[in-house]
Design a protein around this motif. Structure first.
Motif, short mmCIF file in Angstrom:
data_model
loop_
_atom_site.label_atom_id
_atom_site.label_comp_id
_atom_site.label_asym_id
_atom_site.label_seq_id
_atom_site.Cartn_x
_atom_site.Cartn_y
_atom_site.Cartn_z
N UNK A 170 -6.65 15.93 0.43
CA UNK A 170 -5.82 15.15 -0.52
C UNK A 170 -6.15 13.71 -0.78
N UNK A 171 -5.31 13.08 -1.75
CA UNK A 171 -5.59 11.72 -1.80
C UNK A 171 -7.05 11.30 -2.35
N UNK A 172 -7.49 10.08 -2.05
CA UNK A 172 -8.79 9.43 -2.81
C UNK A 172 -9.89 10.13 -1.84
N UNK A 186 -17.21 2.93 -1.83
CA UNK A 186 -16.46 3.94 -1.02
C UNK A 186 -17.17 4.75 -0.03
N UNK A 202 -8.98 7.40 14.11
CA UNK A 202 -8.38 6.76 13.03
C UNK A 202 -8.81 5.38 13.18
N UNK A 261 -0.81 8.97 -5.89
CA UNK A 261 -1.25 9.77 -4.75
C UNK A 261 -2.66 9.94 -4.60
N UNK A 262 -3.60 9.96 -5.94
CA UNK A 262 -4.62 10.27 -5.62
C UNK A 262 -5.60 8.90 -5.28
N UNK A 263 -4.79 7.99 -5.22
CA UNK A 263 -5.55 6.66 -4.53
C UNK A 263 -5.35 6.48 -3.02
N UNK A 264 -4.61 7.27 -2.56
CA UNK A 264 -4.03 7.10 -1.13
C UNK A 264 -5.08 7.41 -0.10
N UNK A 265 -4.79 6.87 1.14
CA UNK A 265 -5.60 7.48 2.45
C UNK A 265 -4.48 8.26 3.22
N UNK A 266 -4.81 8.22 4.38
CA UNK A 266 -4.01 9.20 5.27
C UNK A 266 -2.66 8.53 5.62
N UNK A 267 -2.57 7.27 5.41
CA UNK A 267 -1.37 6.33 5.59
C UNK A 267 -0.54 6.41 4.37
N UNK A 268 -0.83 6.84 3.50
CA UNK A 268 -0.41 6.95 1.96
C UNK A 268 -0.15 5.34 1.54
N UNK A 323 -6.32 3.64 -0.46
CA UNK A 323 -7.63 3.87 0.05
C UNK A 323 -8.46 2.47 0.19
N UNK A 324 -9.04 1.97 1.19
CA UNK A 324 -9.88 0.96 0.95
C UNK A 324 -10.99 1.18 -0.07
N UNK A 325 -11.53 2.38 -0.38
CA UNK A 325 -12.60 2.59 -1.37
C UNK A 325 -12.06 2.24 -2.46
N UNK A 385 -17.96 2.57 3.08
CA UNK A 385 -17.04 2.65 3.72
C UNK A 385 -16.77 3.73 4.98
#
Lengths: 144, 144
Positions: free
Chosen positions: B24-26, B66, B83, A50-57, A60-62, B69
């Motif tokens: 949340x997330x990255x 990151x 987005x 979860x900690x790697x994800x972007x808004x689309x789950x 993340x590109x980063x 980006x």
């Protein structure tokens, strides 16, 4: 760190991969990361938490670029104690990695001139290519 | 998250910058991140914390990419609800940002064809240029 994968999923690392021992800084923050060394060279991997994800789950590109740096730059490591810096990274984003996916990456040295290594790299999941690109890396002296 | 800057240093954000609301997330993981919008466009910024650093106690290349980006992609945001996805990012690493440094980045759209934006970007600290590069970004529909 919050993560809504189950413990079994987090622990589900393919055979032969061992955790990277990064215990501080950004390497720790974006972990856990894993690696496997065999006749194909060094392959690194991580499972999308979860900690790697972007808004689309998706990853993340980063995070994918951070992983590209570590997986492709790994191609210049002669041993666990090789230090290197990145001079240029070119990243082509081809598709996304869903939350929970296992991601792998590897680089191949295509040129080595005056200590400057050029590496062609790929990042993929089981079923698709996520990123291709080129990294330029320089090996440096280990610093205190 | 461990961080050996003092509270005063963490809170030391230049005038006009406001925190990004990523919870949340990255985006949360690599934060806190800040932004300022004025006649020059959108500038994003962060202060290099311990959790951003590499083995040389400078901002990790993965963190700088990151941030690239997010800072360069920000150039295509028409509002807080735009987005976008990254298609390609080219990053030239010029110098390092020390732990505690305040880092800023901004992108400028140089081409806009069929929804594909090409952005020239820079990242700098007060006294030096850290990274230059090019990003290719596509605006997408907001997803559920």
């Amino acid at each position: 760190m919050s993560d809504d994968l189950t413990r079994n999923q987090i622990d589900d690392v393919p055979d032969g991969f061992v955790p990277l021992p990064w215990h501080r800084g950004f390497g720790r923050l974006v972990g856990p990361l894993f690696e496997k060394r065999n006749e194909q060279g060094l392959t690194r991997g991580f499972r999308v938490g979860e900690h790697h994800t972007n808004g689309m789950m998706r990853a993340h590109g980063g995070m994918v670029m951070t992983f590209a740096d570590l997986a492709w730059g790994g191609a210049v490591e002669r041993d666990d104690d090789t230090w290197w810096v990145t001079i240029r990274l070119v990243c082509d984003f081809l598709s996304g990695a869903e939350h929970g996916a296992w991601v792998e990456g590897r680089g191949e040295i295509i040129s080595q001139v005056d200590g400057i290594h050029t590496v062609e790299g790929k990042i993929w999941t089981e079923d698709k290519l996520l990123m291709t690109g080129t990294g330029v890396f320089k090996i440096i002296e280990r610093r205190a």
